[in-house]
Design an enzyme around this catalytic site. Sequence first.
Site, PDB file in Angstrom:
ATOM      1  N   HIS A 140       0.518  -0.833  -0.107  1.00 61.50           N
ATOM      2  CA  HIS A 140      -0.126  -0.059   0.006  1.00 61.50           C
ATOM      3  C   HIS A 140       0.684   1.610  -0.343  1.00 61.50           C
ATOM      4  CE1 HIS A 140      -3.420  -2.709   0.033  1.00 61.50           C
ATOM      5  NE2 HIS A 140      -3.464  -3.119   1.600  1.00 61.50           N
ATOM      6  N   HIS A 211      -9.680   1.475   0.816  1.00 61.14           N
ATOM      7  CA  HIS A 211      -9.434  -0.001   1.482  1.00 61.14           C
ATOM      8  C   HIS A 211     -10.518  -0.032   2.962  1.00 61.14           C
ATOM      9  CE1 HIS A 211      -7.153  -2.918   4.051  1.00 61.14           C
ATOM     10  NE2 HIS A 211      -5.844  -3.231   2.813  1.00 61.14           N
ATOM     11  N   GLU A 347     -11.222  -5.012  -2.394  1.00 58.30           N
ATOM     12  CA  GLU A 347     -10.310  -3.848  -3.155  1.00 58.30           C
ATOM     13  C   GLU A 347      -9.978  -3.484  -4.443  1.00 58.30           C
ATOM     14  OE1 GLU A 347      -7.058  -4.076  -0.021  1.00 58.30           O
ATOM     15  OE2 GLU A 347      -7.873  -5.317   1.054  1.00 58.30           O
TER      16      GLU A 347
HETATM   17  C1  BGC Z   1      -3.767  -6.751   2.192  1.00 56.90           C
HETATM   18  C2  BGC Z   1      -3.552  -7.483   3.524  1.00 56.90           C
HETATM   19  C3  BGC Z   1      -3.602  -6.591   4.228  1.00 56.90           C
HETATM   20  C4  BGC Z   1      -4.603  -5.967   4.699  1.00 56.90           C
HETATM   21  C5  BGC Z   1      -4.151  -5.151   5.398  1.00 56.90           C
HETATM   22  C6  BGC Z   1      -5.015  -5.705   2.227  1.00 56.90           C
HETATM   23  O1  BGC Z   1      -4.780  -4.791   0.735  1.00 56.90           O
HETATM   24  O2  BGC Z   1      -4.226  -7.572   1.140  1.00 56.90           O
HETATM   25  O3  BGC Z   1      -2.540  -8.690   3.171  1.00 56.90           O
HETATM   26  O4  BGC Z   1      -3.390  -7.360   5.746  1.00 56.90           O
HETATM   27  O5  BGC Z   1      -4.647  -5.324   2.822  1.00 56.90           O
HETATM   28  O6  BGC Z   1      -3.244  -3.805   5.210  1.00 56.90           O
END
Ligand code: BGC
Length: 380
Positions: A140, A211, A347
Amino acid sequence: MKINKHSWTIVAMVAISTGTVGCSNSTGRADSVQIPVSPADFETTVDGVPVKLYTLSNDELTVTITNYGARIVSLQVPDRQGKPVDVVLGYRDLSHYRQEGEAYFGAIVGRYGNRIAGGRFSLDGQVYQLELNDGPNTLHGGKNGFSGKVWEVQQATADSLVLRYIADDGEAGFPGRLEATVTYRLTTDNGLAIRYRATTDKPTVVNLTNHAYFNLNGAGDPTILDHTLMIHADDYSPVNETLIPTGEIAGVSGTPFDFREPKAIGARIDAANEQLKYGQGYDHNFVLRKSPGLQPVAMVTGPKTGIVMEVLTEEPGMQFYSGNFMDEVQGGKGDHIYHHRSAFCLETQHFPDSPNQPQFPSTVLRPGEVYQTETVYRFR
Ligand code: BGC
């Protein structure tokens, strides 16, 4: 949205963008919706820029957004009796959103949502090393990603909010000064539309998404394993043990990843399956079966409230994350503690690690090009 016949109401809405309730409308429904946080707990200055809460509302939906991380703080949707239910998880105040290790509640993640292997990629023969924040990988956008930035509010109306963030060339290791705009808008058919736009002054990679953690039975309900989910995907992206796609596109048929017909999220989540073991549940990119343009790609139902959410997107992929890494999260709205798998994320995205996987749809953005994409979460 009905922009009201009474212009004073619009003025009132903009004025109360830091206030507690949505604007009035002809049915009066939004009038009675109380947002589940106190604006005073969100009003401060971060990095010299004011942070506030903005509430958009129409006949059906009320959404509250902070310009810190361009995050959805609450999203209130009527249940089968017409009673508003907050369907996204969030913290009760800004300080919890700013904590290290916070799980990106409601955030816009970028410049590259999801993972990049080794936090490294090459573009036009140049190698770029990003910040690592997820074991050996970048997740991210890294430690210095968009979810922790204060976005500038460019426009706030009764039913829309335009936010802008300009990332410097080299920020978090990415090349190019990227100007990103996110527009949240309530639609007349009970949707929350999120429109993304970005331009750059040097070749770069971009993958923006939201998210939000959903529980359609209401944020704070202990599980999402009872929700039924349908995803229009014949294939998904298997991953290695650090959740980087192997590059293979695998069929969902005969696997716990087959959601082409509605299935309870919990029905197969603990099946003996190497991929589910790596993700500790679902944490995978689904390769969407869709034609170009904004298309329905998923549908989820919360059995207790009867709330149905459809996802429409222009993106080729979608990460289905079943909240596997959530562990008694403290500081929730209404003093809720959020339990393991008490929320799911859908997402919409380009595929994880695309900068290193040339066979995946490209995430490269060049000067003169415009990155534009839209996703809608629609309710009934
Ligand atoms: C990821 C997860 C992660 C979560 C929070 C998601 O987009 O795929 O692996 O734990 O985000 O960070």
